[in-house]
Scaffold this active site. Structure first.
Site, PDB file in Angstrom:
ATOM      1  N   ALA A 144       0.795  -1.232   0.000  1.00  0.00           N
ATOM      2  CA  ALA A 144       0.000   0.000   0.000  1.00  0.00           C
ATOM      3  C   ALA A 144       0.828   1.282   0.000  1.00  0.00           C
ATOM      4  O   ALA A 144       0.738   2.092  -0.930  1.00  0.00           O
ATOM      5  CB  ALA A 144      -0.952  -0.010   1.195  1.00  0.00           C
TER       6      ALA A 144
ATOM      7  N   ARG B 135       2.595  10.346 -11.065  1.00  0.00           N
ATOM      8  CA  ARG B 135       1.572  11.246 -11.596  1.00  0.00           C
ATOM      9  C   ARG B 135       2.110  12.677 -11.694  1.00  0.00           C
ATOM     10  O   ARG B 135       1.763  13.421 -12.598  1.00  0.00           O
ATOM     11  CB  ARG B 135       0.338  11.244 -10.655  1.00  0.00           C
ATOM     12  CG  ARG B 135      -0.927  10.697 -11.306  1.00  0.00           C
ATOM     13  CD  ARG B 135      -2.029  10.481 -10.266  1.00  0.00           C
ATOM     14  NE  ARG B 135      -2.203   9.060  -9.996  1.00  0.00           N
ATOM     15  CZ  ARG B 135      -2.301   8.496  -8.807  1.00  0.00           C
ATOM     16  NH1 ARG B 135      -2.258   9.227  -7.710  1.00  0.00           N
ATOM     17  NH2 ARG B 135      -2.442   7.192  -8.695  1.00  0.00           N
TER      18      ARG B 135
ATOM     19  N   CYS C 124      -5.962  -6.909   4.526  1.00  0.00           N
ATOM     20  CA  CYS C 124      -7.181  -6.927   5.345  1.00  0.00           C
ATOM     21  C   CYS C 124      -8.230  -7.846   4.748  1.00  0.00           C
ATOM     22  O   CYS C 124      -9.173  -8.244   5.426  1.00  0.00           O
ATOM     23  CB  CYS C 124      -7.782  -5.536   5.450  1.00  0.00           C
ATOM     24  SG  CYS C 124      -6.619  -4.196   5.212  1.00  0.00           S
TER      25      CYS C 124
ATOM     26  N   ASP D 129       2.680   0.404   7.920  1.00  0.00           N
ATOM     27  CA  ASP D 129       2.794  -0.425   9.123  1.00  0.00           C
ATOM     28  C   ASP D 129       4.167  -0.369   9.782  1.00  0.00           C
ATOM     29  O   ASP D 129       4.353  -0.940  10.854  1.00  0.00           O
ATOM     30  CB  ASP D 129       2.482  -1.889   8.783  1.00  0.00           C
ATOM     31  CG  ASP D 129       1.018  -2.106   8.432  1.00  0.00           C
ATOM     32  OD1 ASP D 129       0.258  -1.117   8.419  1.00  0.00           O
ATOM     33  OD2 ASP D 129       0.645  -3.267   8.187  1.00  0.00           O
TER      34      ASP D 129
ATOM     35  N   ASN E  70      -2.268   3.646   3.022  1.00  0.00           N
ATOM     36  CA  ASN E  70      -2.578   4.271   1.738  1.00  0.00           C
ATOM     37  C   ASN E  70      -2.434   5.788   1.796  1.00  0.00           C
ATOM     38  O   ASN E  70      -1.920   6.410   0.869  1.00  0.00           O
ATOM     39  CB  ASN E  70      -3.993   3.891   1.286  1.00  0.00           C
ATOM     40  CG  ASN E  70      -4.006   2.582   0.525  1.00  0.00           C
ATOM     41  OD1 ASN E  70      -3.702   2.556  -0.658  1.00  0.00           O
ATOM     42  ND2 ASN E  70      -4.329   1.491   1.194  1.00  0.00           N
TER      43      ASN E  70
ATOM     44  N   ARG F 275     -25.787  12.740  24.682  1.00  0.00           N
ATOM     45  CA  ARG F 275     -26.639  13.376  25.692  1.00  0.00           C
ATOM     46  C   ARG F 275     -26.324  12.843  27.076  1.00  0.00           C
ATOM     47  O   ARG F 275     -26.219  13.611  28.042  1.00  0.00           O
ATOM     48  CB  ARG F 275     -28.109  13.121  25.386  1.00  0.00           C
ATOM     49  CG  ARG F 275     -28.678  14.051  24.335  1.00  0.00           C
ATOM     50  CD  ARG F 275     -30.061  13.611  23.897  1.00  0.00           C
ATOM     51  NE  ARG F 275     -31.004  13.558  25.006  1.00  0.00           N
ATOM     52  CZ  ARG F 275     -32.204  12.985  24.917  1.00  0.00           C
ATOM     53  NH1 ARG F 275     -32.576  12.398  23.787  1.00  0.00           N
ATOM     54  NH2 ARG F 275     -33.016  12.984  25.942  1.00  0.00           N
TER      55      ARG F 275
END
Lengths: 463, 463
Positions: free
Chosen positions: B14, B25, B48, B295, B317, B454
Site C-alpha cells: 500500500a 503522476r 485486510c 505499518d 494508503n 446526551r
C-alpha cells in the site's frame, strides 16, 4: 393546591411532548403544572414511519406511537386529546381551546410551548379534496388512507390497483415504494425536471434512472391540473397538462408548510417560510415565556447563514428537549442545522447535507464541485454496492459546503461524516486525513467520502 | 538517458506503491526514475481481505490485488519482485538488495521510501514454526494456509475439522468467522480476560457473549505454552497452562510489530513500539530524503498526544499518497490518527475510536464514561438491530475522548461520526446538536451516538 407555575403545550407530538417530559424530569408537579393540547387522536408518534406502515413493513399502527396519552398522563403531564387551540392571547397569557364536545374556554399559562407542526401543501386544484386523495402527514391521515385501501380490495379483480403519487420528494418516493410493496402499479408525477429537488439535477438524475428500473413510472415536468372524480365524487384519475393517469388512490407528497395560523393571528414573528422565529434557546423572538420548536419554526442553516424551514422529526425532538430543559430551569440551545436528510426508495439510498449548488450560489458562495463513484464495501467484498458522492467546497478556503449521496445499501448514512465536518467547519483538505473506520466489509480502503474529499481538494487547489 | 532524480521504494504494498504511483503522476520518467523492491510475490494487495478469502467470501485471490506488478511497470514504476533489501547505507545513499537468484548489489537513491510493513508477532513457543501453524499477514501467508486446507480435505472423514485461533483481536475474530464459514469447529484462545483488547472490558464482554452464541468456543485467560506436533512434525494441538485443544490447523492472530530491522541497523530513529519516527510530511526524522509510512511507522494519536503503532491499510494508503505528493514536488501532511477501527465477527459489528478508559487514564485524563443501548434503525422498522455505544468525555471540558460500539448490522460505521468529532475537538455537549441523517430505515429519531452524547454531557455536568 395550584403549582407555582403553569406550562401549556400546544401540540402533542415530538416537540410538545418532549418539552413536557423534559420539563417534568426537572420540575415536580408542585413546582410546575403541565397541560398539553393535541387536536388529533394520537400523541408522540413517528410521522416519518407512516410510509412503512402503509407499505406493510410496520404491521401495527401502535408501534409508531412512542408514548400514548395515558403514558404521558402517568408521567404527570395533563395531555388533553382532540382539543384544539383556536386563539392565543399573548397579552393575557392565555389560550382559547375547543374540546372534543365543541366547548371552548380560556387556559392561562406562565410558559407556553408552540408545537403546532406543519400542514401538507394542497394546491387549490379541482378535485383535490375528493375522496381517494390522501396526505400522509399525521397518523390520522395514515389511518384514513389504510382504511380506504382496505375498502378498495375486491377479491377477483382482474387488474392491479393503481396508485398515483403527486410529488417526488422524500414523502413521494417513500410512498411510491410503499405502493410498490403493496403490489400496486405506481406512477409518480413531479412538476420539476427531476425527482428529489433536495438534490442537484445531476444527482437527481441518478435517482430518476434508478426509479425507472423499480417498476415506478416517474413522470417529470408533470404539472397536475385536476383530480378527476367519478359520479360518487371519488378520485379516478390525475390530470396533467399533457396526460391523464388513472388512479385508484392518489397520494399527495408536495411537502408541508408551518402550521402557524394561531401564532400569526397573535402577532408573533414569522419568517419568509411562515415558520416562527426563535432565539437560540428556542424562545419565540421578543417573547419571554413563549417557546416554539419543530415543524412550525424556522431554523438557522449553519452553512448558508440563512433561516430555513426544515420539518424533520430529529430536529423536532431536539427542540422539545431544549425547550423542556430551559423551562425546567436548565440550559440548552439549538445552534442550527446543516441540512442533513437521508431517505430510501426501494434499495436506493439518497442523502444530502449542506448546500446544493443553487443554494450555495444564492448566498454568494463560489465553489468547486466534484462527483465520484465508488463502492460501499471493498470492491472485492460480497454485497458491495455502488455509491455516488458529490461534494462542494468553497473556492479559495476549501471549506466543505455540502455532500450528496446516491447509492445502494450502506451508502446513505455516510452523509453523517460530512454533516459532522460541516458542523466543525472543516476544509476538504482536512477531510482527506479523516481517520474513518476501515475494514473490507465496511468500506473500501479509501472511504467514498474520502475519495470525494481528495478530488474536491484537488479542484480547490486547481482554483 | 538517466533521469534527474532516482526514487527507490522498499516494499511493494500500500504505502510503497501508492507513493510510487502518486510521484509518477506528478513527475515524468525524465525527471524521476522510480524503482521499487518487493521481497514477496505480490504487490498492492489488501492484506485486510485475507480472512474473507480464507472464508470463501472472496473466491479469487487476485481480486485482492489492486494493481499487479505488470500494471505498475506499465505506469512507469520499475517494480522488482522477490527482491529483498538487506542493508541500508544512509551516508552513501544506497540500498543493498538481493534478487530472486540470490545476487546482491547496491542501488543508489536520491529519495528513499521505507514501506517495509509489519511482521506477525510469533512468541518463541515449542512448535510455533511447525507445519500447520499459519500467520495471515501477507498474501503469501494466505496462499500457504489455503493450500494446506486443500490438502486437509479427506472425503468421507467422520468428524469436523478443528481450527484453533490464537488471539482474539481483529485478525483473530475475523479468522474465527472464516473457519466457521468453512464448517470448522473453531476455538479461539485469548490470553487476556476479554476478546478484543482494543475495547474496554465491559464492551469486550459483549463481544465475548456474542461469540459464544456463534459456534465459536472462546477461551479467555488462556496462556498458550506449546504447539504439540505429531511424528511428521505437523501441528496437532495447542497446549495452554490449563488444557489442550486439538487442532487440524492453527492460526496466529497475535498482532504485528513494525518490520524495521533494516532501518534500525542503519541507525534511523525508532519509537517505543519499534516503528520509525517521521515528521508530519512523513519524512524520517532527521533525514532530508528518506521517507517512511504504513505499518512500519509510528503515528501521532491526536487524542492522547502520544505516538502509537497503528498498522492499518487505510493509514498506509494515506501515507503513500502523502509521500508521493511530497517527492513529486507537491505538499501534503499527515496530522495523525484518532484510533478508529471497525471489524466484524459473523453478524456482530465492533468499532472504536479515540481512547479506551485505560488509555485516557494513562495520559492523565479524567473523564466521564457512559454506555447506552439503542437500535440501528427506528425501533419499529423491520430489521432493526441492537447497538451498544460507550462514550468517554473529559471531565470539566466535556471534550469527546472516545467511542466504542458493539452491535449488529449498521452499527459499526457509526463510529465515523465520533471519529470526525474527535478530529474537530468537539465536546459531547456540541455533539448533542449534530444534524445527523434521520429516517426510520436508517436510525432512531435520536441516533444512538446522539443518545450517548446526551448521556455523556449530563455526566460531565454532574461532575
Amino acid at each position: 393546591m395550584a403549582a407555582a407555575e403553569r406550562m401549556v403545550v400546544i401540540g402533542g407530538d415530538a416537540t410538545g411532548m418532549s418539552a413536557a417530559a423534559q420539563a417534568r424530569r426537572l420540575k415536580g408537579p408542585e413546582e410546575l403544572e403541565i397541560v398539553a393540547f393535541e387536536r388529533g387522536s394520537f400523541s408522540s408518534y413517528s410521522a416519518c414511519g407512516i410510509p412503512y406502515w402503509v407499505s406493510g413493513d410496520v404491521p401495527e399502527r401502535d408501534s409508531l406511537i412512542a408514548r400514548s396519552p395515558e403514558e404521558h398522563r402517568s408521567l404527570g403531564v395533563d395531555l388533553r386529546m382532540r382539543t384544539e387551540a383556536v386563539e392565543l392571547d399573548v397579552a393575557g397569557q392565555r389560550v382559547r381551546v375547543r374540546d372534543p364536545e365543541g366547548t371552548e374556554r380560556w387556559e392561562g399559562y406562565d410558559q407556553l410551548v408552540l408545537a403546532t407542526g406543519a400542514v401538507p401543501v394542497r394546491p387549490p386544484l379541482p378535485g383535490i379534496d375528493a375522496e381517494g386523495v390522501y396526505g400522509v402527514q399525521t397518523l390520522d391521515d395514515g389511518q384514513e388512507l389504510l382504511d380506504s385501501l382496505e375498502r378498495l380490495v375486491e377479491p377477483g379483480g382482474d387488474s392491479r390497483r393503481r396508485a398515483v403519487v403527486v410529488g417526488a420528494g422524500y414523502i413521494g418516493v417513500e410512498m411510491a415504494e410503499a405502493f410498490v410493496k403493496r403490489g400496486y402499479e405506481v406512477t409518480v408525477l413531479e412538476k420539476a425536471e427531476q425527482p428529489m429537488s433536495t438534490l442537484d439535477p445531476d444527482m437527481g438524475k441518478l435517482v430518476h434512472e434508478a426509479m425507472c428500473s423499480m417498476d415506478i413510472e416517474t413522470v417529470l415536468g408533470a404539472a397536475v391540473t385536476e383530480i378527476r372524480t367519478d359520479e360518487q365524487g371519488r378520485a379516478r384519475a390525475v390530470v396533467t397538462e399533457d396526460a391523464e393517469y388513472p388512479a385508484d388512490v392518489v397520494v399527495l407528497g408536495l411537502g408541508v408548510r408551518p402550521a402557524t395560523a394561531l401564532a400569526r393571528e397573535a402577532g408573533l414573528p414569522l419568517g419568509a417560510s411562515g415558520g416562527l422565529l426563535t432565539d437560540l434557546a428556542m424562545r419565540v423572538r421578543g417573547q419571554e415565556n413563549i417557546w416554539a420548536g419543530g415543524d412550525c419554526v424556522e431554523v438557522l442553516n449553519l452553512v448558508s447563514g440563512r433561516p430555513q424551514h426544515v420539518p424533520l422529526g430529529t430536529h423536532a425532538n431536539k427542540h422539545g428537549q431544549i425547550i423542556g430543559a430551559n423551562i425546567g430551569g436548565g440550559y440548552a440551545t439549538f445552534p442550527g442545522v446543516v441540512g442533513t436528510a437521508v431517505s430510501k426508495v426501494c434499495d436506493l439510498e439518497i442523502a444530502r447535507t449542506g448546500l446544493l449548488e443553487a443554494q450555495a450560489a444564492a448566498v454568494g458562495l463560489r465553489f468547486a464541485s466534484v462527483v465520484i463513484e465508488s463502492t460501499t464495501r471493498a470492491g472485492y467484498y460480497p454485497g458491495t454496492q455502488p455509491i455516488h458522492v458529490k461534494m462542494l467546497a468553497e473556492h479559495r478556503s476549501g471549506r466543505l459546503l455540502g455532500v450528496q449521496i446516491v447509492g445502494r445499501e450502506n451508502a446513505g448514512k455516510r452523509v453523517d461524516i460530512a454533516a459532522v465536518a460541516l458542523h466543525a467547519g472543516m476544509t476538504v483538505e482536512q477531510m482527506t486525513a479523516l481517520d474513518l473506520g476501515y475494514a473490507p466489509p465496511f468500506s473500501p480502503v479509501w472511504d467514498p467520502v474520502l475519495i470525494a474529499a481528495r478530488k474536491a481538494a484537488a479542484a480547490v487547489r486547481a482554483g
